[in-house]
Each structure stands twice: as structure tokens, then as C-alpha cells.
Design a protein around this motif. Structure first.
Motif, mmCIF file in Angstrom:
data_model
loop_
_atom_site.group_PDB
_atom_site.id
_atom_site.type_symbol
_atom_site.label_atom_id
_atom_site.label_comp_id
_atom_site.label_asym_id
_atom_site.label_seq_id
_atom_site.Cartn_x
_atom_site.Cartn_y
_atom_site.Cartn_z
ATOM 1 N N GLY A 24 0.832 -1.193 0.000
ATOM 2 C CA GLY A 24 0.000 0.000 0.000
ATOM 3 C C GLY A 24 0.867 1.245 0.000
ATOM 4 N N CYS A 25 0.282 2.367 -0.362
ATOM 5 C CA CYS A 25 1.053 3.605 -0.483
ATOM 6 C C CYS A 25 0.868 4.474 0.754
ATOM 7 N N TYR A 26 1.929 5.178 1.120
ATOM 8 C CA TYR A 26 1.931 6.038 2.301
ATOM 9 C C TYR A 26 2.622 7.348 1.975
ATOM 10 N N ALA A 27 2.297 8.355 2.768
ATOM 11 C CA ALA A 27 3.046 9.607 2.743
ATOM 12 C C ALA A 27 4.121 9.522 3.811
ATOM 13 N N MET A 28 5.362 9.599 3.398
ATOM 14 C CA MET A 28 6.496 9.458 4.325
ATOM 15 C C MET A 28 6.741 10.757 5.090
ATOM 16 N N VAL A 29 7.284 10.613 6.269
ATOM 17 C CA VAL A 29 7.675 11.746 7.096
ATOM 18 C C VAL A 29 9.130 11.551 7.491
ATOM 19 N N GLY A 30 9.959 12.558 7.261
ATOM 20 C CA GLY A 30 11.360 12.404 7.621
ATOM 21 C C GLY A 30 12.165 13.653 7.334
ATOM 22 N N GLN A 31 13.452 13.541 7.595
ATOM 23 C CA GLN A 31 14.380 14.657 7.424
ATOM 24 C C GLN A 31 14.919 14.685 6.004
ATOM 25 N N VAL A 32 15.169 15.862 5.511
ATOM 26 C CA VAL A 32 15.752 16.023 4.177
ATOM 27 C C VAL A 32 17.196 15.524 4.187
ATOM 28 N N HIS A 33 17.550 14.712 3.200
ATOM 29 C CA HIS A 33 18.902 14.152 3.093
ATOM 30 C C HIS A 33 19.574 14.674 1.828
ATOM 31 N N GLY A 34 20.852 14.397 1.744
ATOM 32 C CA GLY A 34 21.606 14.714 0.545
ATOM 33 C C GLY A 34 21.928 13.445 -0.232
ATOM 34 N N GLY A 35 22.733 13.567 -1.285
ATOM 35 C CA GLY A 35 23.146 12.403 -2.054
ATOM 36 C C GLY A 35 22.002 11.739 -2.782
ATOM 37 N N LEU A 36 22.114 10.421 -2.966
ATOM 38 C CA LEU A 36 21.092 9.665 -3.697
ATOM 39 C C LEU A 36 19.751 9.727 -2.979
ATOM 40 N N MET A 37 19.776 9.645 -1.643
ATOM 41 C CA MET A 37 18.531 9.722 -0.889
ATOM 42 C C MET A 37 17.839 11.056 -1.113
ATOM 43 N N GLY A 38 18.612 12.123 -1.200
ATOM 44 C CA GLY A 38 18.032 13.432 -1.467
ATOM 45 C C GLY A 38 17.406 13.517 -2.843
ATOM 46 N N VAL A 39 18.046 12.901 -3.846
ATOM 47 C CA VAL A 39 17.484 12.883 -5.204
ATOM 48 C C VAL A 39 16.138 12.163 -5.205
ATOM 49 N N ILE A 40 16.068 11.030 -4.497
ATOM 50 C CA ILE A 40 14.815 10.278 -4.423
ATOM 51 C C ILE A 40 13.743 11.090 -3.718
ATOM 52 N N GLN A 41 14.104 11.776 -2.628
ATOM 53 C CA GLN A 41 13.130 12.581 -1.896
ATOM 54 C C GLN A 41 12.581 13.716 -2.760
#
Length: 447
Positions: free
Chosen positions: A246-263
Motif C-alpha cells: 500500500g502507499c503512504y506519505a512518508m515523514v522524515g528529514q531532508v537528506h543529501g546524495g542519492l537519498m536526497g534525489v529520491i526525496q
């Protein structure tokens, strides 16, 4: 000669990619199975069962039995009694110097077998699972078992690892490209449908990259739009495990690198809630943004891990109360991994994210159970702390996890002075209730 090798490598790569796309990616995107994962798990289970029997038969001397303890990784036997009961054994009413024995024993127990910090290390296995990283307490048994272990190393590093890296690359790139394209569309029901489709499809591919076998229970309790999904936290892949169903709205801190690109790509297509580091410190701002999200019943349910850090899947630690001050319906979810096939726990103080993913992708598989619990709402005259504890207790019972009142932040921080002061207050209240304080004062005046 070099042209020949390049041509052969190109053909091998093309065949490899075609097989991966045709046999794994396409079926997983459509939500169907060709039985390959089931066959692999059947062979794996039979192999581990055979290895367990060989280890038991090959033991020349009986292994010492560990004492039964209430903790998963305990090395001493604790006597779980209250402070008042313990001290009552030493004296009847008045304060005695021997009262300090209780506090000394508790201190020794904490040093020898801390019930908190052991939750931040990998869970111990009852039997070796043929992974080098888990053979600390095991020894050479037989030649056949060694041969099977060598074959396992070759399979995991020469076949499974390249396959999983390929699937992960396809899943991540599809997620970035798909959400970027969907994000260009105007807000509408079509955009929401396509966004959920992209997230669900890419999550299924990423689960295949982990050789994931996930069993979902009580699907009628799955989180609904406008609600808040809270779950125990073991690994960063918890989010992938849940979004596979199922789909969710994620909650979290802004990251850099590849994770930041995905965010940055996913937030264009889906109303995820990402915070800057400076915003996270402002609890009121975070609560406001989450309340605005929950107030819109057309938005996806929020996925929150209230522990705030990864625990080794043997227990559930304190839930931060902020998630339970927002209001709305809480949908508890219990996640329990099977460590026999691979350790999903991320010890962030020991491994960085790249090392952790390498360990995951060179494990046998990721096997887990997910239980959707009935929705819960905050009762009248119930504060956020008690509500959080009630939800935590429900998750712990369903997942077979130990419930601990300690803050997961102790992984990196010292124990707060308030915890020590609370024990002092409890002891003082006990003395006042028993009349010891009055006795001491009378004795002082007579002197």
C-alpha cells in the motif's frame, strides 16, 4: 581480440538484462509470481534444516545451556521485583544500611547485562545460518557442511549480489523517473492514481531486490487515507516492506546524495512531508504540518516510526508522544523479521548505509511478517503519553516483542538525570509511607 571480448560481454549483459526484466521485473510490476521465489525459499529452508541437523550431530560435547531469561539476549538471570518488595526482604520498616544492596545489585546487572544497549546490536541466533558474519559462536563440524558453506558464498556473492544490484538499480531509477514525470501533471485524481501506481510498482521491484518474502496479516485493517500508520522500527527497508502492500506519505528529514534525489523526485508526485534539520527541532511546526496533512482525508495515510531509531527487532522501545498529539485515527502495524535468513537490523553506529545494504544484499533473504492491527483512537481524558504506550503495547503483543519504557535515543545519548531522580523519589516516598523518616527525626532529636 579486445573487440571479441567486448562483443561477448555485451551479449552476456543483454541476455542477463533480458532475463531479469522478463522473469523478475515484469512479473513483480504486474503483481504476479512465477514461483521462482517460492522455489528458492523451499531449497533454502531445506538446506538450513539440514545444516542445523549436521551441527547438532557433529557436536562432540554437549553445549552448555544458557539460563532462561526474560530478555532475548540475556546472559544473567534477573529477579524482576519492585524496589519495595526487594528492600522489604532486608528489613521490616525502618531504613537500614543494607538498603543499598538493592541499588548495588541493580547497578551490577546493568553493567553485566544491560537490557537497553543490547537492543542496539544484532539478535543472536539459536543455530548457524551458514553466513560468515554469524559464525562467532560456532566451530568446524564436517567437510560436507564446509562444502555447502563454500557453495553458499559463491551463490550469494557471484549470483545473488549482481542480480540484486541490478534489480535495485532498476527499481530506484524507475522510481526517480516515474515520479518526476507524474509530478509534472496537474493535481487531479489521475495524478494520484499514477503516483500510487509508480510507488507500488517500484516498491515491488525493490522487495525482489532483497529476495523478500513478506506475509501480510489482517489486511482488512490496512491504514486508510487521512489516518496515521505507526510501526516498530528495525531498518530503513521497513518503509519498502509496507509500501509493497500500500502507499503512504512518508515523514522524515531532508537528506543529501542519492537519498536526497529520491526525496526531491517523489515529493513532486506524492505529498510526502520532508523537514529541514532546523525545522525538526521546532516541534510545534512539525505538528502543524502533520495536522494539515491529516485534516485532508483525500491524502495518503502518514507513515511514522515513533521510536525514532532502529531497534534489533526483539523489543519495542518508547514511542515519542509527538505522533499521538496530532489527532485522527492511529493504525498500528507490527513488523517482525526472521533473523534465520538475514539480519534486517541496521546498527547505524557500526555500519554506514552502504555497508548495511551490502550485508542485506549478501544475505540469504529477507523474511518477515506484517500484522495490521485494528485502528485506535485517543480516548477522552487520555494524554498523548498514555495513548502512545497503549499503541506500543498492542504492537509488542502482536509481534511477540519485549516492551521497554526506555527512549531509543539512548543509543547515542546518556541517561537523563530525571531517570535517576525518579528512583530517588520512589525510595523517598517508600520511606515516608513506612514511617522511616519520622523514626529518624525522633532519633535525632533524642540525641
Amino acid at each position: 581480440m579486445e573487440d571479441v571480448w567486448v562483443s561477448v560481454a555485451a551479449r552476456v549483459g543483454a541476455v542477463w538484462l533480458a532475463l531479469v526484466l522478463g522473469l523478475i521485473v515484469l512479473p513483480s510490476a504486474l503483481g504476479v509470481s512465477l514461483g521462482i521465489s517460492e522455489a528458492y525459499m523451499w531449497v533454502l529452508v531445506k538446506t538450513l534444516e539440514w545444516a542445523t541437523i549436521r551441527i547438532e550431530k557433529g557436536a562432540e560435547k554437549p553445549q552448555p545451556q544458557m539460563p532462561k531469561t526474560p530478555t532475548a539476549n540475556g546472559i544473567i538471570e534477573r529477579i524482576e521485583t519492585s524496589m519495595e518488595e526487594e528492600i522489604a526482604r532486608l528489613n521490616e520498616v525502618n531504613y537500614q544500611f543494607s538498603d543499598i544492596f538493592y541499588f548495588c545489585r541493580k547497578g551490577f546487572e546493568a553493567i553485566v547485562d544491560d537490557a537497553v544497549t543490547q537492543r542496539f546490536s544484532s539478535e543472536e541466533l539459536l543455530s548457524w545460518n551458514l553466513l560468515t558474519r554469524t559464525n562467532v559462536n560456532f566451530r568446524y563440524i564436517s567437510l560436507r557442511l564446509t562444502i555447502v558453506w563454500v557453495i553458499g558464498v559463491v551463490v550469494r556473492y557471484c549470483f545473488l549480489l549482481p542480480l540484486r544490484i541490478t534489480l535495485a538499480a532498476i527499481g530506484i531509477s524507475s522510481m526517480i523517473v516515474g515520479t518526476t514525470l507524474v509530478g509534472q501533471l496537474p493535481n487531479s485524481s489521475v495524478k494520484n492514481y499514477l503516483s500510487e501506481l509508480v510507488h507500488l510498482t517500484c516498491s515491488r521491484i525493490l522487495v525482489r531486490a532483497l529476495s523478500g518474502t513478506i506475509h501480510y496479516h489482517n489486511k482488512e485493517n490496512r491504514p486508510k487515507k487521512g489516518g496515521i500508520c505507526v510501526a516498530n522500527h528495525t531498518s530503513p527497508i521497513d518503509a519498502i516492506i509496507l509500501t509493497n502492500d500500500g502507499c503512504y506519505a512518508m515523514v522524515g528529514q531532508v537528506h543529501g546524495g542519492l537519498m536526497g534525489v529520491i526525496q526531491r523526485a517523489t515529493v513532486k508526485a506524492c505529498p510526502h512531508v520532508w523537514f529541514e534539520r532546523s525545522e525538526i527541532k521546532d516541534r510545534h511546526l512539525v505538528t502543524k504540518r502533520l495536522r494539515e496533512h491529516v485534516a485532508d482525508k483525500s491524502k495518503l495515510p502518514i507513515l511514522i516510526f515513533p521510536e525514532g531509531t532502529c531497534i534489533n527487532n526483539t523489543s519495542v522501545m518508547m514511542f515519542k508522544k509527538g505522533s499521538f498529539e496530532i489527532g485522527g485515527t492511529i493504525y498500528p502495524v507490527a513488523i517482525k523479521y526472521d533473523p534465520q535468513f538475514g539480519d534486517a537490523f541496521w546498527n547505524s553506529s557500526k555500519y554506514n548505509i552502504v555497508s548495511y545494504l551490502l550485508r542485506i544484499m549478501t544475505s540469504w533473504a529477507i523474511v518477515c511478517n506484517v500484522w495490521y492491527l485494528p485502528p485506535m483512537v485517543r480516548e477522552e481524558d487520555e494524554d498523548a503519553v498514555h495513548f502512545a504506550n497503549r499503541v506500543r503495547s498492542a504492537i509488542a503483543r502482536q509481534g511477540g516483542l519485549t516492551e521497554l519504557p526506555w527512549d531509543g535515543g539512548l543509543k547515542r545519548a546518556k541517561v537523563k538525570d530525571t531517570f535517576r531522580e525518579e528512583q530517588q523519589k520512589n525510595y523517598s516516598r517508600m520511606l515516608v509511607r513506612n514511617g522511616s523518616i519520622g523514626s529518624l527525626s525522633a532519633g535525632t532529636e533524642s540525641d
